[in-house]
Write an enzyme that holds these catalytic residues in place. Structure first.
Site, short mmCIF file in Angstrom:
data_model
loop_
_atom_site.label_atom_id
_atom_site.label_comp_id
_atom_site.label_asym_id
_atom_site.label_seq_id
_atom_site.Cartn_x
_atom_site.Cartn_y
_atom_site.Cartn_z
N SER A 1 0.86 -1.18 0.00
CA SER A 1 0.00 0.00 0.00
C SER A 1 0.90 1.23 0.00
O SER A 1 2.10 1.12 0.30
CB SER A 1 -0.85 -0.03 1.28
OG SER A 1 -1.35 1.25 1.58
N TYR B 1 -2.49 -1.14 10.21
CA TYR B 1 -2.53 -1.49 8.78
C TYR B 1 -1.21 -1.09 8.13
O TYR B 1 -0.57 -1.89 7.42
CB TYR B 1 -3.71 -0.76 8.12
CG TYR B 1 -3.82 -0.97 6.62
CD1 TYR B 1 -4.44 -2.11 6.10
CD2 TYR B 1 -3.33 -0.02 5.72
CE1 TYR B 1 -4.55 -2.29 4.72
CE2 TYR B 1 -3.43 -0.20 4.35
CZ TYR B 1 -4.05 -1.34 3.85
OH TYR B 1 -4.15 -1.52 2.50
P1 NAP Z 1 -11.53 -5.84 0.10
O1 NAP Z 1 -12.47 -5.47 -0.99
O2 NAP Z 1 -11.86 -5.50 1.51
O3 NAP Z 1 -11.20 -7.39 -0.02
C1 NAP Z 1 -10.40 -8.01 0.95
C2 NAP Z 1 -10.48 -9.51 0.76
O4 NAP Z 1 -9.76 -10.11 1.84
C3 NAP Z 1 -11.90 -10.04 0.81
O5 NAP Z 1 -12.05 -11.04 -0.15
C4 NAP Z 1 -12.01 -10.60 2.22
O6 NAP Z 1 -12.90 -11.67 2.33
C5 NAP Z 1 -10.59 -11.10 2.43
N1 NAP Z 1 -10.32 -11.27 3.86
C6 NAP Z 1 -10.35 -10.30 4.82
N2 NAP Z 1 -10.14 -10.87 6.02
C7 NAP Z 1 -9.96 -12.19 5.81
C8 NAP Z 1 -9.72 -13.30 6.67
N3 NAP Z 1 -9.65 -13.16 8.00
N4 NAP Z 1 -9.59 -14.52 6.11
C9 NAP Z 1 -9.70 -14.69 4.78
N5 NAP Z 1 -9.94 -13.68 3.92
C10 NAP Z 1 -10.08 -12.44 4.44
O7 NAP Z 1 -10.10 -5.16 -0.14
P2 NAP Z 1 -9.34 -4.75 -1.48
O8 NAP Z 1 -9.42 -3.29 -1.59
O9 NAP Z 1 -9.73 -5.63 -2.61
O10 NAP Z 1 -7.85 -5.06 -1.01
C11 NAP Z 1 -7.05 -6.08 -1.58
C12 NAP Z 1 -5.62 -5.81 -1.18
O11 NAP Z 1 -5.18 -4.57 -1.75
C13 NAP Z 1 -5.40 -5.67 0.32
O12 NAP Z 1 -4.18 -6.27 0.67
C14 NAP Z 1 -5.34 -4.18 0.54
O13 NAP Z 1 -4.59 -3.84 1.69
C15 NAP Z 1 -4.64 -3.74 -0.74
N6 NAP Z 1 -4.85 -2.33 -1.11
C16 NAP Z 1 -6.06 -1.91 -1.54
C17 NAP Z 1 -6.23 -0.58 -1.94
C18 NAP Z 1 -7.56 -0.05 -2.45
O14 NAP Z 1 -7.65 1.16 -2.72
N7 NAP Z 1 -8.58 -0.86 -2.59
C19 NAP Z 1 -5.14 0.30 -1.88
C20 NAP Z 1 -3.91 -0.18 -1.42
C21 NAP Z 1 -3.78 -1.50 -1.05
P3 NAP Z 1 -14.47 -11.39 2.63
O15 NAP Z 1 -15.00 -10.77 1.39
O16 NAP Z 1 -15.02 -12.72 2.88
O17 NAP Z 1 -14.53 -10.46 3.79
#
Ligand code: NAP
Length: 247
Positions: A153, A166
């Protein structure tokens, strides 16, 4: 690589595990890898969401995926050892691992972070990656040219007020990636990280509730970089953090 165009069969015969494959960026990555020929192992905690991704892949003619329901919060080293043994039995190797699942925790001053929340975020975002990677090194070594991708991130290499656990977990994720990259630098196994940048997902909406999601890139828009880093085109990349949306 940000505009990388993968051939339709770029990932054919590859087996790739994606954590957090049920939604957000992980779902887009799983669909994209499968659309380019990979057999995808869908890992996540909500089975219904994983089944939905499974159905989408099968309906669009992709290789049949596997589903691994697992809550990273409660998973132990033994779960990962069993998973590694099953992958070797079923597929004979693992070509790709995308560590994508994460939780945001709360945005709050460091002084207020409870020990319980600190432990939970570190368990899901960091310790699970450590234990899973450690166990999966054996099936990864059985692939000719495996790629392990961590997700960082913008707060993973420059600290920012209130991003607490985080941010700390993402710094440590980048550190683990660099340690592994150095340890395996003389092998065909590579370790890199992606910083996706602001992307339209539920995590982003939680962090920035006032933002208009339509102003953000959708997860599928940033997939060229993910495909590049999972394809053999990137076999000489090791120990780097790639930014999917440079300013
Ligand atoms: P998201 O929509 O919240 O998706 C997160 C995923 O992780 C979901 O599928 C969730 O499953 C799963 N998860 C969370 N806790 C879990 C657990 N205890 N066991 C198993 N699975 C779990 O987030 P995202 O935005 O797609 O993020 C994906 C990655 O990108 C992350 O590492 C995040 O830090 C990084 N990131 C995102 C952004 C952004 O702007 N979106 C920016 C920088 C970095 P459930 O659906 O079942 O809850």
């Amino acid at each position: 690589m940000l505009n990388y165009v993968a051939s339709p069969n770029e990932l054919e015969n590859k087996v790739i595990l994606v954590t957090g494959a049920g939604g957000g960026i992980g779902k887009a990555a799983a669909l994209s890898f499968a659309a380019h020929g990979a057999t995808v192992i869908l890992l996540g905690r909500t089975v219904k969401k994983l089944e939905n991704v499974y159905d989408q892949i099968v309906t669009s003619g992709g290789p049949e995926p596997a589903i691994v329901p697992l809550d990273l919060k409660g998973a132990t080293a033994q779960h990962y050892r069993d998973m590694a043994a099953t992958i070797i039995n079923q597929f004979g190797k693992l070509d790709g691992l995308l560590h994508n699942a994460s939780v945001l925790g709360h945005l709050e001053p460091l002084k207020q972070i409870t020990e319980e929340l600190f432990d939970e975020v570190m368990q899901v975002n960091l310790k699970s990656e450590f234990l899973m990677t450690q166990a999966l090194l054996d099936p990864l070594a059985l692939a000719p040219c495996a790629s392990v991708l961590f997700t960082s991130s913008s707060v993973g290499n420059k600290g920012r007020a209130y991003w607490g656990t985080y941010a700390i977990s993402k710094f440590a994720t980048e550190g683990m990636m660099q340690v592994l990259a150095d340890e395996y630098s003389n092998t065909s196994l590579r370790f890199n990280a992606i910083n996706p940048g602001a992307t339209r997902t539920s995590m982003r909406a939680k962090a920035f509730p006032a933002e208009n999601p339509d102003d953000l890139k959708a997860p599928q828009d940033i997939m060229p970089l993910y495909l590049y880093l999972m394809s053999d085109e990137s076999k000489s990349e090791n120990g780097k953090t790639f930014v999917a949306q440079p300013k």
